[in-house]
Design a protein around this motif. Structure first.
Motif, mmCIF file in Angstrom:
data_model
loop_
_atom_site.group_PDB
_atom_site.id
_atom_site.type_symbol
_atom_site.label_atom_id
_atom_site.label_comp_id
_atom_site.label_asym_id
_atom_site.label_seq_id
_atom_site.Cartn_x
_atom_site.Cartn_y
_atom_site.Cartn_z
ATOM 1 N N ARG A 44 0.914 -1.307 -0.166
ATOM 2 C CA ARG A 44 0.078 0.021 0.107
ATOM 3 C C ARG A 44 0.888 1.218 -0.006
ATOM 4 N NH1 ARG A 44 -4.974 -0.013 4.088
ATOM 5 N NH2 ARG A 44 -5.817 -1.007 2.144
ATOM 6 N N VAL A 45 1.020 1.904 -1.169
ATOM 7 C CA VAL A 45 1.787 2.897 -1.286
ATOM 8 C C VAL A 45 1.043 4.313 -1.696
ATOM 9 C CG1 VAL A 45 3.892 1.679 -1.612
ATOM 10 C CG2 VAL A 45 2.296 2.131 -3.499
ATOM 11 N N PRO A 46 1.799 5.474 -1.741
ATOM 12 C CA PRO A 46 1.243 6.735 -2.130
ATOM 13 C C PRO A 46 1.402 6.793 -3.798
ATOM 14 C CG PRO A 46 3.221 7.296 -0.915
ATOM 15 C CD PRO A 46 2.732 5.807 -0.743
ATOM 16 N N TRP A 47 2.538 6.032 -4.223
ATOM 17 C CA TRP A 47 3.054 6.258 -5.459
ATOM 18 C C TRP A 47 3.887 5.131 -5.711
ATOM 19 C CZ3 TRP A 47 8.230 6.105 -6.317
ATOM 20 C CH2 TRP A 47 9.075 6.637 -5.184
ATOM 21 N N LEU A 48 4.078 4.593 -7.122
ATOM 22 C CA LEU A 48 5.203 3.821 -7.587
ATOM 23 C C LEU A 48 5.397 3.801 -8.939
ATOM 24 C CD1 LEU A 48 3.517 1.435 -9.333
ATOM 25 C CD2 LEU A 48 2.468 0.923 -7.317
ATOM 26 N N THR A 49 6.452 3.154 -9.296
ATOM 27 C CA THR A 49 6.888 3.320 -10.881
ATOM 28 C C THR A 49 7.027 1.896 -11.063
ATOM 29 O OG1 THR A 49 9.260 3.347 -10.355
ATOM 30 C CG2 THR A 49 8.221 5.397 -10.444
ATOM 31 N N PHE A 86 6.251 3.855 -16.514
ATOM 32 C CA PHE A 86 4.823 4.410 -15.810
ATOM 33 C C PHE A 86 4.994 4.699 -14.354
ATOM 34 C CE2 PHE A 86 3.910 0.614 -18.578
ATOM 35 C CZ PHE A 86 3.092 1.044 -19.678
ATOM 36 N N ARG A 87 4.464 5.964 -14.152
ATOM 37 C CA ARG A 87 4.765 6.545 -12.708
ATOM 38 C C ARG A 87 3.259 6.406 -12.534
ATOM 39 N NH1 ARG A 87 7.209 9.131 -8.470
ATOM 40 N NH2 ARG A 87 5.892 10.844 -7.338
ATOM 41 N N ILE A 88 2.962 5.837 -11.301
ATOM 42 C CA ILE A 88 1.508 5.578 -10.820
ATOM 43 C C ILE A 88 1.349 6.234 -9.553
ATOM 44 C CG2 ILE A 88 -0.577 3.891 -10.413
ATOM 45 C CD1 ILE A 88 1.116 1.915 -12.219
#
Length: 304
Positions: free
Chosen positions: A253-258, A279-281
């Motif tokens: 569970r993260v605020p962002w990921l690549t 992709f940056r999500i």
């Protein structure tokens, strides 16, 4: 707070659903109750966004997406293109095939109660997701699930609904291959072969599969689940789509990921495809005001 008779409400309906007699009755009932409800019907790709921009320019208090997850995606993306103080409240009348977001959020599937909720239901402040420059409301998926959406004929979707995706999946068990990727986020680093990758703001996708069962719309975070490995076993896939944990399922569970891949892969954003190798999500906390049921299972905080 419910819309008042003077508030402009714009209902943007997917062209395939415009002749639905239940929808027409629901619109007539809302107008008879004094709502200033105007309808726009889409004809081609981009119409929903254009109608949304027009609604914002005209000061609409509420914009309602009348369609499936793709229509919701297009309307929400157009709303988010405006400054936050200009953004109207978002509503949904689910008229698509799978209606994954509506199912997960507890939004009624029948047009009359769904429109009532979109006009007068409680307003929740919810997150959206962004992949590079593209928006998603419900979920971004890659791998097996994305290929199912691409490969399932539209006629089969209309006839069988979510079950059509399962049929397509069963036919493809012998031809599925894994994608290779590197996924990095705060406190998270994973690299390997994946058969399914799901990043959820909402909980389910692909016609009712609970890919991210613990995802919430109002926590400022995205739920990541990866089915790792090279061999697609039916029992392992069943565990994933039922929201169960398994040794080959990686969760975070993260605020962002690549996500980086050596070869182009397709992601599915609420049913809309996006191809690339990088992709940056990221989560967009509190980006939308959405009329949702007070008992909405996708909210940590009750509304009402």
């Amino acid at each position: 707070m419910a819309t008042t008779p003077g508030d402009l409400v714009r209902l943007i309906v997917h062209g395939k659903a415009a002749a639905d007699p239940e929808l027409r009755e629901a619109v007539l009932a809302a107008r008879n109750q004094g709502h200033r409800l105007e309808v726009r019907v889409t004809w081609e790709q981009g119409d929903a966004a254009r109608f949304t921009h027009e609604a914002v320019a005209e000061g609409a208090a509420t914009v309602i997406a009348g369609g499936g997850d793709g229509t919701l995606n297009e309307v929400a993306g157009a709303i988010l293109a405006h400054d936050i103080e200009q953004r109207p409240v978002l509503g949904l009348v689910p008229l698509g095939t799978a209606n994954d977001f509506a199912h997960g959020a507890g939004i009624p599937l029948a047009p009359l109660p769904a429109l009532r909720l979109a006009l007068a239901g409680p307003i929740a402040t919810v997150d959206a997701g962004r992949v590079n420059e593209r928006i998603f409301v419900n979920m971004a998926t890659g791998g097996f699930g994305t290929q199912l959406t691409v490969d399932t004929p539209s006629e089969q979707k209309e006839l069988l609904g979510g079950f059509a995706y399962l049929l397509t999946g069963l036919r493809r068990f012998t031809s599925i291959t894994a994608d290779y990727g590197k996924v990095v986020g705060p406190g998270f680093n994973w690299e390997g072969d994946f058969l399914v990758l799901a990043v959820g703001n909402g909980s389910q996708a692909g016609g009712g599969h609970l890919l991210c069962p613990q995802a919430r719309l109002d926590n400022g975070l995205l739920d990541l689940r990866i089915l790792a490995g090279e061999e697609l076993l039916p029992t392992l896939l069943e565990r994933l789509i039922d929201g169960e944990e398994a040794e080959s399922v990686v969760s975070a569970r993260v605020p962002w990921l690549t996500l980086e891949t050596p070869h182009p892969v397709h992601l599915n954003l609420d049913g809309e495809p996006l191809a690339g190798t990088h992709f940056r999500i990221e989560a967009l906390p509190g980006a939308l005001r959405f009329r949702l049921p007070g008992y909405c299972p996708l909210l940590d905080r009750a509304v009402g």
